[in-house]
Design a protein around this motif. Structure first.
Motif, short mmCIF file in Angstrom:
data_model
loop_
_atom_site.label_atom_id
_atom_site.label_comp_id
_atom_site.label_asym_id
_atom_site.label_seq_id
_atom_site.Cartn_x
_atom_site.Cartn_y
_atom_site.Cartn_z
N TYR A 55 0.16 10.96 7.00
CA TYR A 55 -0.61 10.68 5.55
C TYR A 55 0.41 11.62 4.55
O TYR A 55 0.53 11.03 3.59
CB TYR A 55 -1.82 11.34 5.68
CG TYR A 55 -2.83 10.48 6.37
CD1 TYR A 55 -2.69 9.10 6.45
CD2 TYR A 55 -3.86 11.11 7.17
CE1 TYR A 55 -3.45 8.30 7.45
CE2 TYR A 55 -4.77 10.37 7.99
CZ TYR A 55 -4.60 8.86 8.16
OH TYR A 55 -5.22 8.30 8.76
N ALA A 56 0.77 12.83 4.88
CA ALA A 56 1.75 13.51 4.07
C ALA A 56 3.09 12.66 3.80
O ALA A 56 3.20 12.79 2.53
CB ALA A 56 1.98 14.84 4.58
N GLN A 57 3.47 12.36 4.71
CA GLN A 57 4.91 11.69 4.55
C GLN A 57 4.56 10.20 3.75
O GLN A 57 5.62 10.08 2.75
CB GLN A 57 5.43 11.42 5.75
CG GLN A 57 6.03 12.68 6.65
CD GLN A 57 6.70 13.58 5.92
OE1 GLN A 57 7.73 13.09 5.10
NE2 GLN A 57 6.44 14.93 6.10
N THR A 58 3.49 9.60 3.96
CA THR A 58 3.23 8.54 3.20
C THR A 58 3.07 8.90 1.58
O THR A 58 3.35 8.09 0.71
CB THR A 58 1.80 7.71 3.61
OG1 THR A 58 2.07 7.58 4.96
CG2 THR A 58 1.51 6.36 2.79
N ALA A 59 2.14 10.04 1.37
CA ALA A 59 2.16 10.48 -0.05
C ALA A 59 3.52 10.82 -0.67
O ALA A 59 3.74 10.36 -1.82
CB ALA A 59 1.30 11.84 -0.10
N CYS A 60 4.48 11.20 0.10
CA CYS A 60 5.87 11.41 -0.47
C CYS A 60 6.48 10.33 -0.73
O CYS A 60 7.35 10.14 -1.80
CB CYS A 60 6.66 12.37 0.65
SG CYS A 60 6.15 13.99 1.08
N SER B 9 -6.07 13.03 4.19
CA SER B 9 -5.74 11.84 4.13
C SER B 9 -5.35 11.18 3.01
O SER B 9 -5.84 11.38 2.02
CB SER B 9 -6.96 10.69 4.77
OG SER B 9 -6.74 9.47 4.88
N VAL B 10 -4.31 10.19 2.93
CA VAL B 10 -3.70 9.59 1.63
C VAL B 10 -4.64 8.14 1.62
O VAL B 10 -4.47 7.60 0.46
CB VAL B 10 -2.52 9.21 1.90
CG1 VAL B 10 -2.07 8.06 2.93
CG2 VAL B 10 -1.69 9.00 0.53
N ALA B 11 -5.49 7.95 2.31
CA ALA B 11 -6.55 6.90 2.16
C ALA B 11 -7.77 7.37 1.88
O ALA B 11 -8.22 8.59 2.53
CB ALA B 11 -6.54 6.08 3.28
N ASN B 12 -8.46 6.76 1.00
CA ASN B 12 -10.07 7.02 1.06
C ASN B 12 -10.99 7.00 2.22
O ASN B 12 -10.75 6.05 2.79
CB ASN B 12 -10.73 6.14 -0.29
CG ASN B 12 -12.12 6.55 -0.54
OD1 ASN B 12 -12.48 7.76 -0.83
ND2 ASN B 12 -12.99 5.62 -0.46
N VAL B 13 -11.71 8.00 2.67
CA VAL B 13 -12.30 7.98 3.79
C VAL B 13 -13.94 8.03 3.82
O VAL B 13 -14.37 8.65 2.92
CB VAL B 13 -11.81 9.26 4.57
CG1 VAL B 13 -12.67 9.36 6.16
CG2 VAL B 13 -10.55 9.15 4.86
N VAL B 14 -14.28 7.03 4.51
CA VAL B 14 -15.87 7.21 4.74
C VAL B 14 -16.79 6.66 3.61
O VAL B 14 -17.35 5.57 3.91
CB VAL B 14 -16.39 8.89 5.07
CG1 VAL B 14 -18.04 8.53 5.38
CG2 VAL B 14 -15.65 9.45 6.30
N ALA B 15 -16.58 7.08 2.55
CA ALA B 15 -17.42 6.81 1.47
C ALA B 15 -16.72 5.81 0.10
O ALA B 15 -15.62 6.19 0.20
CB ALA B 15 -18.03 7.83 0.84
N VAL B 16 -17.38 4.93 -0.30
CA VAL B 16 -16.86 4.21 -1.23
C VAL B 16 -16.51 5.20 -2.59
O VAL B 16 -17.53 6.04 -2.86
CB VAL B 16 -17.50 3.00 -2.16
CG1 VAL B 16 -17.14 2.44 -3.15
CG2 VAL B 16 -17.75 2.08 -0.85
#
Length: 438
Positions: free
Chosen positions: A352-357, A275-282
């Motif tokens: 997510y991969a395309q967002t990272a690009c 994921s390009v976002a942080n997941v589950v934990a701070v």
């Protein structure tokens, strides 16, 4: 002399010859888990129908099996590299490794994992007369598939706060270094790291929660812990600098993206369905905090009775309300390879991969390499691990589907494993590693 004799015998083909005169050859008798399979049968009658049963028991005693249906050629022979499997079995067509990747558990919802890489798997191959039902046993053979090859060493890591396993290839070194980070299962799974060490990489399987004295849950993580791992590898005499590689799958994918975005000393990063976002934990690093991406549990769908699809649950990290979870990938100065499953039912890996690009392009960074496997599922493993179609999701608390079609998923695993190794070999010998912006 005895050691040399043992090595010679372990590499020799293993076979059995039944009273019928039929012989089943599997070679080599001992190999690495990700090595190709070579299997031959001799002594059959021309056109004879036979069934090949493959069996493997995991460390908990769960039995995984597959069945291939074959017909002998005009010489009374079979060879998996050229003999097609017929309809009605676990796989069809010419599939040399079909007996391995088509293995299915006796108990539903079980995933094949390797927890003790110092002990091999024993595969049993049995050849029976006829197809349905199979008849008399004609021949049998066994093969030992290892996760640590000759000369590879495993060093339990308890350096400061760090916990994990360091695998060193045979030889004087130094070697290109890789840190491997697993997903949300917790504990320490080091089978990928051990297999990479066989291919010439000094590889650290890094535990980060629910292992020994590490935090038991996934409430919050501090990137300084992962920074210690990077510094440990860069200072190790057997690791070739000036940068290390990162390999992360699922939750491990967003962790290695965060490492590449904030930390120094990263030369190459492989993200597998991350994921390009942080997941589950701070996630904390110095004075920076990334919040976990919000989830809408109302978007869970039932794909079949008792099995759920969670692929739409996570919110869009590009929306303003969720930007505090977005990993600032544009800060990274390393090379990237994104391995993406087109049928990932855990979350939207392709998006997510395309967002990272896009984030990298906005900062004028080099376009990453993205490899899409349209019919692969979430758990892209090293070659020959069978597809896990569904299992209990530790965090969701449901049985969920992971996506993927068996054969296409198997081909994706072989190709992505080769690409990962080639990517690391190419980029971990560079002479200059860009520093992060911190």
């Amino acid at each position: 002399m005895l050691s040399l004799l043992h090595r010679t015998l372990s590499r020799a083909p293993r076979y059995s010859r039944a009273m019928t005169g039929v012989s089943l050859h599997v070679s080599p008798g001992c190999c690495l888990f990700d090595d190709p399979l070579r299997l031959q049968v001799r002594g059959l009658s021309p056109g004879q129908d036979v069934s090949l049963r493959t069996a493997l028991s995991d460390e908990a005693g769960e039995l995984f099996t597959s069945v291939g249906r074959y017909r002998a050629d005009s010489s009374g022979e079979l060879e998996l590299s050229r003999s097609p499997a017929l309809e009605g079995g676990s796989y069809t067509g010419v599939e040399p490794e079909g007996p391995l990747w088509s293995l299915e558990p006796r108990t539903p919802l079980r995933r094949l994992l390797k927890k003790d890489v110092q002990s091999p798997y024993q595969l049993c191959f049995s050849l029976y007369q006829a197809h349905d039902p199979p008849g008399a046993l004609l021949a049998a053979a066994a093969q030992e598939r290892r996760f640590m090859g000759e000369g590879v060493t495993r060093v339990p890591l308890r350096e400061g706060r760090l916990r994990g396993s360091l695998f060193l290839p045979p030889g004087p070194g130094p070697f290109p270094g890789v840190i491997e980070v697993q997903g949300t299962g917790g504990g320490l799974l080091d089978y990928k790291a051990s297999l990479l060490a066989n291919r010439g990489f000094a590889t650290l399987a890094l535990a980060y929660y629910n292992y020994e004295d590490l935090p038991k849950g996934m409430k919050e993580f501090h990137l300084e812990y992962f920074e210690e791992a990077v510094n440990y590898m860069l200072q190790h005499p057997q690791v070739k600098g000036p940068g290390v590689g990162l390999l992360g799958h699922s939750k491990g994918g967003d962790l290695v993206l965060s490492m590449a975005s904030f930390l120094k000393g990263i030369a190459a990063t492989v993200v597998v369905n991350g994921s390009v976002a942080n997941v589950v934990a701070v996630l904390h690093y110095k004075d920076i905090t990334l919040l976990p991406i919000a989830a809408d549990m109302k978007k869970i769908k039932q794909s079949q009775p008792g099995v759920f699809d969670i692929s739409d649950v996570l919110c869009n990290p590009l929306e303003e309300a969720n930007r505090k979870s977005l990993i600032p990938v544009g800060r990274a100065d390393c090379k990237f390879l994104f391995i993406v499953a087109g049928d990932d039912r855990n979350w939207k890996s392709d998006f997510y991969a395309q967002t990272a690009c896009q984030l990298l392009a906005e900062e004028g960074k080099e376009k990453p390499e993205v490899v899409l496997y349209p019919r692969a599922g979430h758990y892209i493993e090293p070659p020959h691990f069978p597809l896990c179609k569904a299992s209990v999701h530790k965090l969701a608390g449901h049985v969920v589907t992971w996506g993927g079609e068996t054969k296409a998923h198997a081909l994706a695993q072989v190709d992505s494993w080769q690409r990962t190794q080639a990517f690391f070999h190419k980029h971990l010998n560079q002479r200059k590693v860009m520093e992060s912006k911190l």
